[in-house]
Design an enzyme around this catalytic site. Sequence first.
Site, short mmCIF file in Angstrom:
data_model
loop_
_atom_site.label_atom_id
_atom_site.label_comp_id
_atom_site.label_asym_id
_atom_site.label_seq_id
_atom_site.Cartn_x
_atom_site.Cartn_y
_atom_site.Cartn_z
N ASP A 21 0.81 -0.95 -0.04
CA ASP A 21 0.23 -0.51 -0.30
C ASP A 21 1.06 0.61 0.25
O ASP A 21 2.00 1.11 0.09
CB ASP A 21 -0.91 -0.23 1.02
CG ASP A 21 -1.68 1.05 1.44
OD1 ASP A 21 -2.34 1.34 0.01
OD2 ASP A 21 -2.73 1.39 2.39
N GLY A 24 -0.41 5.03 -4.26
CA GLY A 24 -0.78 6.16 -4.97
C GLY A 24 -0.44 8.07 -4.35
O GLY A 24 0.04 8.64 -4.80
N ARG A 34 -0.55 8.60 -10.71
CA ARG A 34 -1.30 7.58 -9.68
C ARG A 34 -0.26 6.38 -10.04
O ARG A 34 0.18 5.24 -9.66
CB ARG A 34 -2.39 7.21 -8.96
CG ARG A 34 -2.91 8.43 -8.37
CD ARG A 34 -4.20 7.73 -7.93
NE ARG A 34 -4.32 6.46 -7.39
CZ ARG A 34 -4.06 6.10 -5.94
NH1 ARG A 34 -4.28 6.73 -5.47
NH2 ARG A 34 -4.18 4.55 -5.87
N HIS A 38 2.17 2.70 -8.97
CA HIS A 38 2.11 1.48 -9.77
C HIS A 38 3.63 1.17 -10.25
O HIS A 38 4.49 0.16 -9.23
CB HIS A 38 1.25 1.71 -9.86
CG HIS A 38 -0.27 1.57 -9.33
ND1 HIS A 38 -0.50 1.16 -7.82
CD2 HIS A 38 -1.23 2.29 -9.92
CE1 HIS A 38 -1.27 1.85 -8.06
NE2 HIS A 38 -1.72 2.33 -8.45
N ASN A 69 -10.71 -3.40 -6.34
CA ASN A 69 -9.96 -2.78 -6.98
C ASN A 69 -10.79 -2.56 -8.45
O ASN A 69 -10.39 -1.18 -9.14
CB ASN A 69 -8.35 -3.30 -7.13
CG ASN A 69 -7.72 -2.70 -5.62
OD1 ASN A 69 -5.76 -3.30 -5.39
ND2 ASN A 69 -7.32 -1.67 -4.43
N TRP A 70 -11.18 -3.44 -8.56
CA TRP A 70 -11.66 -2.77 -10.01
C TRP A 70 -13.08 -1.29 -10.06
O TRP A 70 -13.46 -1.18 -10.73
CB TRP A 70 -12.93 -3.82 -10.00
CG TRP A 70 -12.49 -5.37 -10.38
CD1 TRP A 70 -12.27 -6.78 -9.60
CD2 TRP A 70 -12.33 -5.65 -12.18
NE1 TRP A 70 -11.66 -7.80 -10.53
CE2 TRP A 70 -12.02 -7.02 -11.57
CE3 TRP A 70 -11.61 -4.76 -12.99
CZ2 TRP A 70 -10.39 -8.00 -12.57
CZ3 TRP A 70 -10.94 -5.80 -13.52
CH2 TRP A 70 -10.17 -7.18 -13.76
N ARG A 72 -11.85 1.03 -8.52
CA ARG A 72 -11.11 2.55 -8.70
C ARG A 72 -11.80 2.61 -10.38
O ARG A 72 -11.94 2.34 -11.25
CB ARG A 72 -9.68 1.90 -9.15
CG ARG A 72 -9.09 1.26 -7.30
CD ARG A 72 -7.65 1.79 -7.52
NE ARG A 72 -7.06 1.14 -6.04
CZ ARG A 72 -6.38 1.72 -5.29
NH1 ARG A 72 -5.00 2.09 -6.08
NH2 ARG A 72 -5.75 1.40 -4.39
C1 FPP Z 1 -1.85 -0.09 -3.09
O1 FPP Z 1 -1.47 1.10 -3.26
C2 FPP Z 1 -1.30 -1.08 -4.31
C3 FPP Z 1 -2.25 -1.42 -5.34
C4 FPP Z 1 -3.74 -1.69 -5.25
C5 FPP Z 1 -1.16 -2.01 -6.49
C6 FPP Z 1 -0.05 -2.63 -6.33
C7 FPP Z 1 0.33 -3.16 -7.52
C8 FPP Z 1 1.77 -2.16 -7.79
C9 FPP Z 1 2.45 -2.79 -6.05
C10 FPP Z 1 2.66 -2.80 -8.95
C11 FPP Z 1 1.98 -4.71 -9.22
C12 FPP Z 1 1.20 -4.94 -9.21
C13 FPP Z 1 1.29 -5.58 -11.04
C14 FPP Z 1 -1.23 -5.38 -11.06
C15 FPP Z 1 1.75 -5.51 -11.81
P1 FPP Z 1 -2.14 2.23 -2.83
O2 FPP Z 1 -3.01 3.21 -4.85
O3 FPP Z 1 -3.79 2.37 -3.06
O4 FPP Z 1 -1.69 3.51 -2.48
P2 FPP Z 1 -2.31 4.90 -1.44
O5 FPP Z 1 -2.90 4.03 -0.92
O6 FPP Z 1 -0.94 5.77 -1.84
O7 FPP Z 1 -3.66 5.64 -2.61
#
Ligand code: FPP
Length: 252
Positions: A21, A24, A34, A38, A69-70, A72
Amino acid sequence: MNRSTDGTSCSVPRHVAIIMDGNGRWAKERGLPRLEGHRQGAERAREVVEWAADAGVKQISLYAFSTENWDRPKAEVRGLMALLSMLLPRELGRMQKNGVRLLTLGDLSLLPERAQKAVNHACHETRLNARIDLILCLNYGGQQEIIAGVKHMYHWVCEQPEPEKALESIGVEQFRDFLWRHDLMPVDLLIRTGGECRISNFHLWDAAYAELYFSDIYWPDYSKDELQYALNDFASRERRFGQTSEQVSKHG
Ligand code: FPP
């Protein structure tokens, strides 16, 4: 020295599960999209598998895309799927070199075809590797896995000559066989980065006795040292599995 779920002594977790996590927020703090978070997160994912293998971990589950996550923004979902399709073929050589066997957990059927193909190809190509298993959790939800398990069990029970007796025979170990992946080791250590302290529908069954470790670090900033802190912390814990401390130290 603590004990694993099968009662054997182990100071290194055999199965580590990570909720990656903070991608973003990492990007936002830098004024980046964002998806760049990733992208950086995917780099850390590749590295953490190698660090974990070096430390003696046998299985590592990464929560790459949850059933929730769909919801998003469409562009972010598309970007994550494109990242998956692009990265896996690129990482294949490295996985082979490092003895990484790729497995998946989750319902892949809803992923775009290109992503499914990339995942299935990498799983097939790495199937004989034995140093560490990387379990990529895609369209995964722990509750969904348990519901699927109940349905699977129902059909099995109905097919038995004595259904009531069959139902009575189901305990924790037997039910596990009906889950999507019953060949995984129980999760010993569950790590979440990004400062939130929740497990967000990850490995609900297999992490029943996992040690939980929460880190404030955003996933793209994760480092070998951070992993080592979590492993050290794990090694210092007493895993009691419902027993008393005195009972555990007698067996240890
Ligand atoms: C959560 O951070 C992260 C995810 C939902 C995706 C995790 C994916 C990767 C690390 C890349 C590798 C994966 C693939 C599919 C190639 P967040 O976006 O919720 O962060 P935030 O809480 O700061 O918004």
